[in-house]
Design a protein around this motif. Structure first.
Motif, mmCIF file in Angstrom:
data_model
loop_
_atom_site.group_PDB
_atom_site.id
_atom_site.type_symbol
_atom_site.label_atom_id
_atom_site.label_comp_id
_atom_site.label_asym_id
_atom_site.label_seq_id
_atom_site.Cartn_x
_atom_site.Cartn_y
_atom_site.Cartn_z
ATOM 1 N N LEU A 294 57.609 -21.744 -66.003
ATOM 2 C CA LEU A 294 56.925 -21.857 -67.295
ATOM 3 C C LEU A 294 55.701 -22.750 -67.128
ATOM 4 O O LEU A 294 55.809 -23.855 -66.586
ATOM 5 N N ARG A 295 54.557 -22.296 -67.607
ATOM 6 C CA ARG A 295 53.356 -23.141 -67.577
ATOM 7 C C ARG A 295 53.393 -24.024 -68.815
ATOM 8 O O ARG A 295 53.323 -23.544 -69.940
ATOM 9 N N GLN A 296 53.510 -25.348 -68.589
ATOM 10 C CA GLN A 296 53.556 -26.291 -69.703
ATOM 11 C C GLN A 296 52.151 -26.644 -70.165
ATOM 12 O O GLN A 296 51.900 -26.834 -71.348
ATOM 13 N N SER A 297 51.230 -26.759 -69.218
ATOM 14 C CA SER A 297 49.823 -27.030 -69.507
ATOM 15 C C SER A 297 49.026 -26.508 -68.318
ATOM 16 O O SER A 297 49.608 -25.962 -67.375
ATOM 17 N N GLU A 298 47.733 -26.700 -68.323
ATOM 18 C CA GLU A 298 46.928 -26.257 -67.186
ATOM 19 C C GLU A 298 47.339 -26.971 -65.906
ATOM 20 O O GLU A 298 47.165 -26.437 -64.817
ATOM 21 N N ASP A 299 47.885 -28.179 -66.031
ATOM 22 C CA ASP A 299 48.211 -28.997 -64.861
ATOM 23 C C ASP A 299 49.700 -29.153 -64.601
ATOM 24 O O ASP A 299 50.083 -29.928 -63.727
ATOM 25 N N ALA A 300 50.566 -28.445 -65.326
ATOM 26 C CA ALA A 300 52.006 -28.684 -65.144
ATOM 27 C C ALA A 300 52.827 -27.408 -65.348
ATOM 28 O O ALA A 300 52.519 -26.597 -66.211
ATOM 29 N N PHE A 301 53.874 -27.310 -64.535
ATOM 30 C CA PHE A 301 54.825 -26.204 -64.626
ATOM 31 C C PHE A 301 56.228 -26.767 -64.743
ATOM 32 O O PHE A 301 56.558 -27.747 -64.075
#
Length: 115
Positions: A86-93
């Motif tokens: 799951l992509r939580q934000s542009e910088d985190a999964f």
């Protein structure tokens, strides 16, 4: 008169914040946060140590983070059956790993080292 210590920055708003020198390229790291432990006790930690990247752009660091989210083998569960990214934000999964009896998750993040 106040006994509080002096502020560590100038009170004149025109001089703060001071510009940061950007001669050196940004140093990006990948951070993995995961659940470790066993059936008696689990805890959330950064493990392994953050990985320094040779990526020169944040976009390259983000690609490396997605690759790590696909390949990283967390400590739990012991028997891994399925993986959902799951992509939580542009910088985190956030990666959910389904095991034989329980699901665990870990997070892969891009961070810029500042000190």
């Amino acid at each position: 008169m106040s006994d509080s210590p002096a502020l560590p920055y100038p009170q004149d708003a025109t001089t703060w914040p001071r510009p940061t020198p950007r001669d050196a390229p940004a140093q990006y790291v990948l951070v993995v946060e995961q659940t470790v432990g066993n059936s008696d006790r689990f805890w959330w930690t950064v493990r392994p140590e953050p990985v320094a990247l040779t990526a020169t752009t944040r976009a390259q660091a983000r690609e490396a983070a997605l690759d790590l989210a696909r390949r990283f083998e967390p400590e739990n569960p012991w028997r891994k059956l399925d993986r959902t990214i799951l992509r939580q934000s542009e910088d985190a999964f956030i990666v959910v790993i389904h095991g034989a009896t329980k699901a665990f998750h870990f997070r892969v993040s891009v961070a810029e080292q500042v000190d």
